[in-house]
Design a protein around this motif. Structure first.
Motif, PDB file in Angstrom:
ATOM      1  N   THR A   1      22.381  20.937  28.239  1.00  0.00           N
ATOM      2  CA  THR A   1      22.894  22.167  28.854  1.00  0.00           C
ATOM      3  C   THR A   1      23.178  23.265  27.843  1.00  0.00           C
ATOM      4  OG1 THR A   1      25.089  21.194  28.588  1.00  0.00           O
ATOM      5  CG2 THR A   1      24.069  20.959  30.761  1.00  0.00           C
ATOM      6  N   GLY A   2      23.264  22.896  26.544  1.00  0.00           N
ATOM      7  CA  GLY A   2      23.840  23.819  25.569  1.00  0.00           C
ATOM      8  C   GLY A   2      25.348  23.797  25.716  1.00  0.00           C
ATOM      9  N   ASN A   3      26.025  24.503  24.828  1.00  0.00           N
ATOM     10  CA  ASN A   3      27.487  24.641  24.908  1.00  0.00           C
ATOM     11  C   ASN A   3      27.809  26.109  24.660  1.00  0.00           C
ATOM     12  OD1 ASN A   3      28.824  21.832  25.054  1.00  0.00           O
ATOM     13  ND2 ASN A   3      27.247  21.564  23.491  1.00  0.00           N
ATOM     14  N   ALA A   4      29.007  26.523  25.072  1.00  0.00           N
ATOM     15  CA  ALA A   4      29.332  27.952  24.894  1.00  0.00           C
ATOM     16  C   ALA A   4      30.618  28.128  24.109  1.00  0.00           C
ATOM     17  CB  ALA A   4      29.465  28.623  26.242  1.00  0.00           C
ATOM     18  N   PHE A   5      30.598  29.114  23.203  1.00  0.00           N
ATOM     19  CA  PHE A   5      31.835  29.640  22.628  1.00  0.00           C
ATOM     20  C   PHE A   5      32.375  30.547  23.731  1.00  0.00           C
ATOM     21  CE2 PHE A   5      31.360  29.583  17.735  1.00  0.00           C
ATOM     22  CZ  PHE A   5      30.590  28.442  17.770  1.00  0.00           C
ATOM     23  N   ALA A   6      33.429  30.139  24.422  1.00  0.00           N
ATOM     24  CA  ALA A   6      33.870  30.892  25.605  1.00  0.00           C
ATOM     25  C   ALA A   6      35.092  31.737  25.268  1.00  0.00           C
ATOM     26  CB  ALA A   6      34.201  29.910  26.719  1.00  0.00           C
ATOM     27  N   ALA A   7      35.094  32.975  25.782  1.00  0.00           N
ATOM     28  CA  ALA A   7      36.204  33.904  25.508  1.00  0.00           C
ATOM     29  C   ALA A   7      37.170  33.912  26.678  1.00  0.00           C
ATOM     30  CB  ALA A   7      35.638  35.306  25.277  1.00  0.00           C
ATOM     31  N   VAL A   8      38.477  33.779  26.362  1.00  0.00           N
ATOM     32  CA  VAL A   8      39.478  33.815  27.426  1.00  0.00           C
ATOM     33  C   VAL A   8      40.077  35.216  27.559  1.00  0.00           C
ATOM     34  CG1 VAL A   8      40.100  31.378  27.064  1.00  0.00           C
ATOM     35  CG2 VAL A   8      41.456  33.162  25.954  1.00  0.00           C
ATOM     36  N   SER A   9      39.672  36.150  26.671  1.00  0.00           N
ATOM     37  CA  SER A   9      40.228  37.508  26.697  1.00  0.00           C
ATOM     38  C   SER A   9      39.180  38.460  26.127  1.00  0.00           C
ATOM     39  CB  SER A   9      41.479  37.569  25.828  1.00  0.00           C
ATOM     40  OG  SER A   9      41.109  37.308  24.476  1.00  0.00           O
ATOM     41  N   ARG A  10      39.451  39.758  26.298  1.00  0.00           N
ATOM     42  CA  ARG A  10      38.515  40.737  25.703  1.00  0.00           C
ATOM     43  C   ARG A  10      38.508  40.619  24.181  1.00  0.00           C
ATOM     44  NH1 ARG A  10      39.357  46.244  29.195  1.00  0.00           N
ATOM     45  NH2 ARG A  10      38.795  45.347  31.191  1.00  0.00           N
ATOM     46  N   GLY A  11      39.708  40.330  23.617  1.00  0.00           N
ATOM     47  CA  GLY A  11      39.806  40.148  22.157  1.00  0.00           C
ATOM     48  C   GLY A  11      38.908  39.000  21.711  1.00  0.00           C
ATOM     49  N   GLN A  12      38.968  37.906  22.425  1.00  0.00           N
ATOM     50  CA  GLN A  12      38.099  36.773  22.056  1.00  0.00           C
ATOM     51  C   GLN A  12      36.637  37.118  22.248  1.00  0.00           C
ATOM     52  OE1 GLN A  12      39.020  32.861  23.512  1.00  0.00           O
ATOM     53  NE2 GLN A  12      41.020  32.797  22.505  1.00  0.00           N
ATOM     54  N   MET A  13      36.339  37.977  23.243  1.00  0.00           N
ATOM     55  CA  MET A  13      34.930  38.355  23.471  1.00  0.00           C
ATOM     56  C   MET A  13      34.400  39.156  22.280  1.00  0.00           C
ATOM     57  SD  MET A  13      32.665  37.659  25.677  1.00  0.00           S
ATOM     58  CE  MET A  13      30.942  38.068  25.467  1.00  0.00           C
ATOM     59  N   GLY A  14      35.265  39.997  21.710  1.00  0.00           N
ATOM     60  CA  GLY A  14      34.865  40.756  20.510  1.00  0.00           C
ATOM     61  C   GLY A  14      34.532  39.791  19.390  1.00  0.00           C
TER      62      GLY A  14
ATOM     63  N   ARG B   1      26.248  31.352  24.146  1.00  0.00           N
ATOM     64  CA  ARG B   1      25.648  30.053  24.431  1.00  0.00           C
ATOM     65  C   ARG B   1      24.847  29.553  23.234  1.00  0.00           C
ATOM     66  NH1 ARG B   1      20.259  28.690  27.370  1.00  0.00           N
ATOM     67  NH2 ARG B   1      20.510  26.440  27.564  1.00  0.00           N
ATOM     68  N   GLU B   2      25.185  28.368  22.779  1.00  0.00           N
ATOM     69  CA  GLU B   2      24.317  27.709  21.790  1.00  0.00           C
ATOM     70  C   GLU B   2      23.182  27.108  22.607  1.00  0.00           C
ATOM     71  OE1 GLU B   2      28.251  25.945  19.472  1.00  0.00           O
ATOM     72  OE2 GLU B   2      26.708  24.579  20.211  1.00  0.00           O
ATOM     73  N   VAL B   3      21.969  27.560  22.334  1.00  0.00           N
ATOM     74  CA  VAL B   3      20.840  27.147  23.163  1.00  0.00           C
ATOM     75  C   VAL B   3      20.539  25.660  22.970  1.00  0.00           C
ATOM     76  CG1 VAL B   3      18.376  27.563  23.543  1.00  0.00           C
ATOM     77  CG2 VAL B   3      19.912  29.488  23.093  1.00  0.00           C
ATOM     78  N   ILE B   4      20.766  25.180  21.735  1.00  0.00           N
ATOM     79  CA  ILE B   4      20.426  23.782  21.411  1.00  0.00           C
ATOM     80  C   ILE B   4      21.674  22.909  21.588  1.00  0.00           C
ATOM     81  CG2 ILE B   4      19.633  22.258  19.540  1.00  0.00           C
ATOM     82  CD1 ILE B   4      18.173  24.802  18.450  1.00  0.00           C
ATOM     83  N   GLY B   5      21.491  21.712  22.132  1.00  0.00           N
ATOM     84  CA  GLY B   5      22.620  20.790  22.314  1.00  0.00           C
ATOM     85  C   GLY B   5      22.939  20.584  23.785  1.00  0.00           C
TER      86      GLY B   5
END
Ligand SMILES: Cc1cc2nc3c(=O)[nH]c(=O)nc-3n(C[C@H](O)[C@H](O)[C@H](O)COP(=O)(O)OP(=O)(O)OC[C@H]3O[C@@H](n4cnc5c(N)ncnc54)[C@H](O)[C@@H]3O)c2cc1C
Length: 443
Positions: free
Chosen positions: A125-138, A173-177
């Motif tokens: 499926t890949g895995n994601a670095f997920a942001a819980v806030s706009r700050g994390q999205m930056g 999204r990390e495409v690999i994994g």
């Protein structure tokens, strides 16, 4: 979230221990290479050495797969672990090598699963670095630029674009994994190892490793192994013998918990269409993933420093389980009434650079440990590369980035109890600020 009936286990929630432990070593023996530690790292080293015709002995204190290898969240990462902005700042030149290693490592594990037909519910499926806030999205965007520049394969998007739950802003999204049941994976690898030519002794705790002339002698309670080469693959448990490099890593206990089975209709309503595992962008991450049994496994958020050896067998702290439950209710408000069923934890090794390390003390004592929180992919791959380095007497390309000829490591900073508490407090402060901003925006 109801935490009244949580089962606290000192092993893992993924599998039961094997019923066929191998007998302990009870005599003195010789071999070409002795591998100490039967996690996915040590098992991979032993398997590769055996494939390449070496006479191998593996010594494991409990049973192969007893450590964090069976206890992790099962998120097979395709990118390096740790704080990638900091790594880029401190070790920019290493980034392309680390990126290559991370992607090759994930593919290596996928190939191993396919080759040995290991039934570990793997899904790419890949895995994601997920942001819980706009700050994390930056932060996610900055990390994505670093990863792409280093040759990595990632995609940035909103929650809807990535198919991750609507409670998150977006992510990378990390495409690999992908994701798997790590208990089944580790015990599957154990089965392959037991079927191989390697001599495997379980229930055999190594008590000392010393050099004797050209050879190394490994002591256990009822027998010794004399070997030409030794590989230390004990992960967080390193540090009990004088021969282990000082400050190689610090042992940290981390926790995962699992919900009760959730109605699939409620899971579908989350918008988690990709099924990707998620890792938040806090300094100490939270991770969340779906399982085929319609539960959600999630954890970490707090790091607990081990202070003395031997490391104790532990169950998670109740207060931390409550805290994780509170975080879950924040990230998944529609599931706030779901109960927690299980909690477990394990010891990982964290290095001062947050990078995995491998190297050699003298000519014949090799170590390959400390894949930090990303060892599910990297530990088997690095273990395999160390085996190749021993046989070929030459470093494979992907091992060079991690390799230390001189086993000297700085004392890790912020890894004491006070330092870890401070990092945790900063995360909670940022959570509170982001919560207030969100409420203000809603009116
Ligand atoms: C809760 C948790 C969640 C995690 N989540 C993820 C994740 O989602 N993705 C990811 O990539 N990584 C994750 N990790 C990290 C990953 O599990 C580890 O990096 C990886 O399993 C390390 O494998 P290993 O073989 O080096 O160590 P281990 O599996 O710990 O193996 C070390 C072995 O050495 C043995 N041993 C120790 N001392 C001795 C001795 N004296 N004599 C003989 N044997 C000894 C132990 O019994 C153990 O079996 C997580 C870890 C934990 C604990």
């Amino acid at each position: 979230m109801n935490t009244d009936h949580v089962e606290y286990t000192s092993f893992t929630g993924w599998v039961d221990p094997p019923t066929d432990p191998r007998p302990a070593l009870d005599e003195d023996i010789d071999c070409r290479v002795a591998v100490i530690g039967g996690g996915i790292n040590g098992m991979s080293t032993a398997l590769r050495l055996t494939e390449r015709g070496q006479d191998v002995v593996l010594l494991e204190a409990e049973f192969c797969g007893h450590g964090s290898s069976s206890r992790n969240a099962g998120q097979l990462a395709g990118a390096p672990g740790g704080d990638l902005q900091l790594l880029n700042l401190l070790s920019r030149k290493k980034m392309p090598g680390m990126m290559r290693l991370a992607e090759h490592a994930a593919h290596h594990v996928e190939d191993f699963i396919a080759k040995h037909d290991i039934d570990c519910e793997y899904e790419p499926t890949g895995n994601a670095f997920a942001a819980v806030s706009r700050g994390q999205m930056g932060r996610v965007r900055r990390v994505a630029r670093i990863v792409t520049r280093a040759g990595g394969h990632v995609e940035v998007g909103t929650a809807a674009e990535l198919g991750i739950p609507r409670g998150f802003v977006g992510g990378m999204r990390e495409v690999i994994g992908g994701r798997m049941n790590p208990g089944r994976f580790s015990l599957g690898m154990r089965r392959v190892l037991l079927d191989s030519a390697a001599r495997v002794f379980e229930q055999t705790k190594v008590t000392d490793v010393v050099r004797d002339g050209e050879q190394v002698v490994v002591t256990t309670p009822h027998g010794r192994v004399r070997a030409d080469h030794v590989v230390l693959a004990t992960n967080a448990f390193a540090g009990e013998w004088d021969i282990t490099p000082r400050n190689l890593s610090v042992p940290i206990y981390v926790v995962e918990v699992e919900t009760e089975p959730i109605d699939p209709v409620r899971i579908a309503a989350l918008g988690w269409t990709s099924g990707m595992g998620l890792v938040t962008q806090h300094a100490i991450m939270e991770n969340y993933r779906l399982t085929p049994r319609n539960t959600i496994v999630f954890g970490v958020r707090r790091l607990e420093r081990g202070t003395s050896y031997p490391l104790p067998e532990k169950v998670p702290d109740r207060a931390l389980v409550e805290e994780l439950a509170g975080a879950f209710a924040l990230r998944f408000p529609s599931l706030a009434d779901v109960a927690l069923d299980r909690a477990w934890g394990g010891w990982i090794a964290i290095t001062s650079s947050w990078l995995p390390v491998a190297g050699r003390v003298g000519d014949n004592v090799h170590y390959s440990i400390a894949c930090n929180g990303h060892g599910l992919a990297q530990a088997p791959y690095v273990g395999t590369l160390v085996a190749d380095a021993i046989v070929d007497d030459e470093l494979p390309e992907d091992l060079r980035t991690l390799w230390h000829d001189e086993p000297r490591f700085p004392r890790p900073i912020m890894m004491g109890r006070a330092g870890l508490r401070t990092i945790w407090a900063v995360d909670r402060f940022n959570d509170r600020v982001n919560g207030s901003r969100r409420r203000a925006r809603r009116g």
